[in-house]
Design a protein around this motif. Structure first.
Motif, short mmCIF file in Angstrom:
data_model
loop_
_atom_site.label_atom_id
_atom_site.label_comp_id
_atom_site.label_asym_id
_atom_site.label_seq_id
_atom_site.Cartn_x
_atom_site.Cartn_y
_atom_site.Cartn_z
N TYR A 127 -1.66 47.93 14.41
CA TYR A 127 -2.12 48.51 15.67
C TYR A 127 -1.37 47.77 16.77
CZ TYR A 127 -4.93 49.80 19.66
OH TYR A 127 -5.31 50.27 20.89
N ARG B 79 -0.71 52.56 12.52
CA ARG B 79 -0.55 53.13 11.18
C ARG B 79 -1.51 52.37 10.29
NH1 ARG B 79 3.65 56.10 8.42
NH2 ARG B 79 3.47 55.77 6.20
N TYR C 289 -6.78 59.14 21.45
CA TYR C 289 -6.10 58.88 20.19
C TYR C 289 -5.56 60.20 19.64
CZ TYR C 289 -8.58 54.44 20.37
OH TYR C 289 -9.06 53.21 20.74
N ASN C 290 -4.28 60.21 19.29
CA ASN C 290 -3.66 61.33 18.59
C ASN C 290 -3.15 60.79 17.27
OD1 ASN C 290 -3.77 63.27 20.79
ND2 ASN C 290 -2.34 61.89 21.80
N TYR C 291 -3.46 61.46 16.17
CA TYR C 291 -3.06 60.93 14.88
C TYR C 291 -2.99 62.02 13.83
CZ TYR C 291 -8.02 61.24 13.84
OH TYR C 291 -9.31 61.71 13.65
N THR C 292 -2.36 61.69 12.73
CA THR C 292 -2.33 62.57 11.57
C THR C 292 -2.87 61.78 10.39
OG1 THR C 292 -0.07 61.92 11.03
CG2 THR C 292 -0.34 63.90 12.37
N THR C 293 -3.40 62.49 9.42
CA THR C 293 -3.84 61.86 8.18
C THR C 293 -3.07 62.48 7.04
OG1 THR C 293 -5.62 63.44 7.82
CG2 THR C 293 -6.17 61.45 9.06
N THR D 173 -7.24 64.61 17.20
CA THR D 173 -7.30 63.86 18.45
C THR D 173 -8.76 63.58 18.79
OG1 THR D 173 -6.62 63.81 20.77
CG2 THR D 173 -7.25 65.94 19.88
N ILE E 82 -3.23 56.95 7.99
CA ILE E 82 -3.58 57.46 9.33
C ILE E 82 -2.56 56.87 10.30
CG2 ILE E 82 -5.34 57.54 11.11
CD1 ILE E 82 -7.31 56.93 8.70
N GLU E 83 -1.82 57.76 10.97
CA GLU E 83 -0.75 57.31 11.85
C GLU E 83 -0.82 58.04 13.17
OE1 GLU E 83 3.99 56.43 11.44
OE2 GLU E 83 3.13 58.00 10.20
N GLY E 84 -0.62 57.32 14.27
CA GLY E 84 -0.66 57.97 15.57
C GLY E 84 -0.46 57.00 16.70
N THR E 85 -0.95 57.41 17.89
CA THR E 85 -0.85 56.57 19.08
C THR E 85 -2.16 56.59 19.84
OG1 THR E 85 -0.01 58.38 20.43
CG2 THR E 85 1.63 56.95 19.39
#
Length: 93
Positions: free
Chosen positions: A71, A59, A35-39, A27, A48-51
């Protein structure tokens, strides 16, 4: 919109070079947007995906010198060097 996309791209550039193996929850905040995301590494591609602010989904795929993906349900496509330039400009301010 473009400024936000480049902000994400700058973060992507920073993350892509240090992306971990499996999913890695992360984050950060930039210009009041959280931004919160995972890789996830899938072969030679970093996903890279998140909100953004919990509502705007993204994504992104980092492969070679390109960043592609979506986006806010819109297609994005830019050079990784453009994101690194945005990152350098943001840190200089």
């Amino acid at each position: 919109m473009i400024k936000t996309v480049f902000a994400i791209g700058a973060a992507v550039a920073a993350v892509a070079t240090t992306a971990a193996h499996a999913e890695d929850a992360r984050t950060f905040s930039h210009d009041g947007v959280h931004y919160n995301y995972t890789t996830e590494q899938k072969g030679k591609v970093t996903v890279i995906e998140g909100t953004a602010s919990g509502q705007v989904p993204f994504r992104l795929y980092v492969a070679g010198n390109r960043v592609t993906g979506t986006y806010n349900s819109r297609n994005v496509n830019f050079r990784l060097a453009d994101a690194k330039g945005a990152l350098a400009a943001a840190t200089a301010q």
